[in-house]
Design a protein around this motif. Sequence first.
Motif, PDB file in Angstrom:
ATOM      1  N   PRO A   1       0.945  -1.136   0.082  1.00  0.00           N
ATOM      2  CA  PRO A   1       0.068  -0.035   0.007  1.00  0.00           C
ATOM      3  C   PRO A   1       0.898   1.125  -0.087  1.00  0.00           C
ATOM      4  O   PRO A   1       2.083   1.225   0.738  1.00  0.00           O
ATOM      5  N   GLN A   2       0.410   2.192  -0.689  1.00  0.00           N
ATOM      6  CA  GLN A   2       1.214   3.546  -0.689  1.00  0.00           C
ATOM      7  C   GLN A   2       1.001   4.260   0.486  1.00  0.00           C
ATOM      8  O   GLN A   2       0.120   5.015   0.847  1.00  0.00           O
ATOM      9  N   GLN A   3       1.866   4.056   1.438  1.00  0.00           N
ATOM     10  CA  GLN A   3       2.128   5.056   2.828  1.00  0.00           C
ATOM     11  C   GLN A   3       3.358   4.961   3.291  1.00  0.00           C
ATOM     12  O   GLN A   3       4.297   4.426   2.509  1.00  0.00           O
ATOM     13  N   MET A   4       3.490   5.503   4.295  1.00  0.00           N
ATOM     14  CA  MET A   4       5.040   5.925   4.796  1.00  0.00           C
ATOM     15  C   MET A   4       5.714   4.450   5.030  1.00  0.00           C
ATOM     16  O   MET A   4       5.145   3.340   5.235  1.00  0.00           O
ATOM     17  N   ILE A   5       6.908   4.442   4.692  1.00  0.00           N
ATOM     18  CA  ILE A   5       7.400   3.027   4.954  1.00  0.00           C
ATOM     19  C   ILE A   5       7.505   2.521   6.389  1.00  0.00           C
ATOM     20  O   ILE A   5       7.720   3.498   7.212  1.00  0.00           O
ATOM     21  N   GLN A   6       7.561   1.481   6.470  1.00  0.00           N
ATOM     22  CA  GLN A   6       7.227   0.819   7.952  1.00  0.00           C
ATOM     23  C   GLN A   6       8.618   0.596   8.474  1.00  0.00           C
ATOM     24  O   GLN A   6       9.495   0.002   7.915  1.00  0.00           O
ATOM     25  N   PRO A   7       8.818   0.894   9.743  1.00  0.00           N
ATOM     26  CA  PRO A   7       9.803   0.634  10.519  1.00  0.00           C
ATOM     27  C   PRO A   7      10.316  -0.934  10.308  1.00  0.00           C
ATOM     28  O   PRO A   7       9.424  -1.408  10.649  1.00  0.00           O
ATOM     29  N   SER A   8      11.610  -1.037  10.170  1.00  0.00           N
ATOM     30  CA  SER A   8      11.881  -2.314  10.365  1.00  0.00           C
ATOM     31  C   SER A   8      13.252  -2.564  11.140  1.00  0.00           C
ATOM     32  O   SER A   8      14.265  -1.900  10.538  1.00  0.00           O
ATOM     33  N   ASN A   9      12.883  -3.026  12.386  1.00  0.00           N
ATOM     34  CA  ASN A   9      14.186  -2.979  13.285  1.00  0.00           C
ATOM     35  C   ASN A   9      14.559  -1.598  13.445  1.00  0.00           C
ATOM     36  O   ASN A   9      16.049  -1.413  13.553  1.00  0.00           O
ATOM     37  N   LYS A  10      13.895  -0.521  13.784  1.00  0.00           N
ATOM     38  CA  LYS A  10      14.235   0.835  13.803  1.00  0.00           C
ATOM     39  C   LYS A  10      14.980   1.562  12.350  1.00  0.00           C
ATOM     40  O   LYS A  10      15.136   2.494  12.697  1.00  0.00           O
ATOM     41  N   PHE A  11      14.757   0.823  11.646  1.00  0.00           N
ATOM     42  CA  PHE A  11      15.394   1.417  10.085  1.00  0.00           C
ATOM     43  C   PHE A  11      14.243   2.140   9.425  1.00  0.00           C
ATOM     44  O   PHE A  11      13.079   1.526   9.072  1.00  0.00           O
ATOM     45  N   LEU A  12      14.330   3.374   9.116  1.00  0.00           N
ATOM     46  CA  LEU A  12      13.467   4.305   8.581  1.00  0.00           C
ATOM     47  C   LEU A  12      13.679   4.678   6.910  1.00  0.00           C
ATOM     48  O   LEU A  12      12.904   4.780   6.117  1.00  0.00           O
ATOM     49  N   TYR A  13      14.981   4.578   6.708  1.00  0.00           N
ATOM     50  CA  TYR A  13      15.342   5.141   5.474  1.00  0.00           C
ATOM     51  C   TYR A  13      16.546   4.168   4.710  1.00  0.00           C
ATOM     52  O   TYR A  13      17.012   3.365   5.399  1.00  0.00           O
ATOM     53  N   ILE A  14      16.497   4.288   3.509  1.00  0.00           N
ATOM     54  CA  ILE A  14      17.481   3.604   2.573  1.00  0.00           C
ATOM     55  C   ILE A  14      18.239   4.587   1.753  1.00  0.00           C
ATOM     56  O   ILE A  14      17.685   5.583   1.056  1.00  0.00           O
ATOM     57  N   LEU A  15      19.821   4.520   2.016  1.00  0.00           N
ATOM     58  CA  LEU A  15      20.679   5.529   1.221  1.00  0.00           C
ATOM     59  C   LEU A  15      21.175   4.662   0.441  1.00  0.00           C
ATOM     60  O   LEU A  15      21.775   3.725   0.582  1.00  0.00           O
ATOM     61  N   VAL A  16      20.967   5.111  -0.800  1.00  0.00           N
ATOM     62  CA  VAL A  16      21.719   4.425  -2.093  1.00  0.00           C
ATOM     63  C   VAL A  16      22.535   5.328  -2.820  1.00  0.00           C
ATOM     64  O   VAL A  16      22.395   6.366  -2.990  1.00  0.00           O
ATOM     65  N   VAL A  17      23.758   4.681  -3.057  1.00  0.00           N
ATOM     66  CA  VAL A  17      24.813   5.066  -3.664  1.00  0.00           C
ATOM     67  C   VAL A  17      25.083   4.303  -5.154  1.00  0.00           C
ATOM     68  O   VAL A  17      25.179   3.238  -5.124  1.00  0.00           O
ATOM     69  N   VAL A  18      25.078   5.267  -6.409  1.00  0.00           N
ATOM     70  CA  VAL A  18      25.475   4.463  -7.629  1.00  0.00           C
ATOM     71  C   VAL A  18      26.679   4.723  -8.273  1.00  0.00           C
ATOM     72  O   VAL A  18      26.862   5.877  -8.288  1.00  0.00           O
ATOM     73  N   ASP A  19      27.631   3.954  -8.690  1.00  0.00           N
ATOM     74  CA  ASP A  19      28.657   4.284  -9.473  1.00  0.00           C
ATOM     75  C   ASP A  19      28.480   4.490 -11.032  1.00  0.00           C
ATOM     76  O   ASP A  19      27.736   3.714 -11.466  1.00  0.00           O
ATOM     77  N   TYR A  20      28.548   5.759 -11.374  1.00  0.00           N
ATOM     78  CA  TYR A  20      27.814   6.022 -12.787  1.00  0.00           C
ATOM     79  C   TYR A  20      28.707   5.011 -13.765  1.00  0.00           C
ATOM     80  O   TYR A  20      28.155   5.061 -15.199  1.00  0.00           O
ATOM     81  N   VAL A  21      29.890   4.805 -13.649  1.00  0.00           N
ATOM     82  CA  VAL A  21      30.632   3.966 -14.808  1.00  0.00           C
ATOM     83  C   VAL A  21      30.139   2.739 -14.758  1.00  0.00           C
ATOM     84  O   VAL A  21      29.866   2.155 -15.760  1.00  0.00           O
ATOM     85  N   SER A  22      30.337   2.106 -13.660  1.00  0.00           N
ATOM     86  CA  SER A  22      30.029   0.659 -13.711  1.00  0.00           C
ATOM     87  C   SER A  22      28.740   0.215 -13.352  1.00  0.00           C
ATOM     88  O   SER A  22      27.962  -0.805 -13.471  1.00  0.00           O
TER      89      SER A  22
END
Length: 200
Positions: free
Chosen positions: A78-99
């Motif tokens: 369902p489109q709602q706020m992300i559910q806390p999972s073991n006190k985690f609320l956010y996902i930080l994603v980093v992408v290498d633009y070459v590979s």
Amino acid sequence: MCADGMIRRCVSDAETRKILDLCHYGPTDGHYGPSVTGKKVYDAGSYWPTIFQEAKTLVETCDSCQRQGNISKSDEMPQQMIQPSNKFLYILVVVDYVSNWAEGKALPTNDTRVVIDFLKQLFCRFGVPRALISDRDTHFANHQLAKVLKRYGVTHRFSTSYYPQTSGQVENINRALKRILEKTVGDSPKIWSKKLDDAL
């Protein structure tokens, strides 16, 4: 001589599957769609009349591609706020633009300190990049991060909200990551942080 005026090597039937496999899976395990796979064959300088039909058949029979297909309504969260999972609320994603390599981490907060710690870990593992492109959120646009990046000699650039294509690769990976997590967590979305590494 092809329609675009380029001269390409005409490939025999025995070689077509090998070339398609290389262009579809590739050294970075890209699993490209039929049109991109066919274009990669062209770019490699090869040709045969049924490139795109064979590329479509290859993608339809590729197990990995089929697992990442569109999700049905029954699989959607369902489109709602992300559910806390073991006190985690956010996902930080980093992408290498070459590979096109993606790294991500589940975080309890999205403050500057956790962003800096995550970037330092990446610098230790993969080396220091020349530039970092981020959005203008407060955990990226601040004096502390600017000081750390200056110490490492990294140029910090910001994407503009009026030109989202600047961070297009990250947006594509975010969508794919969301889709995979939605499929894998199923009826228990609270376990998403445990499934994050597998999804990545």
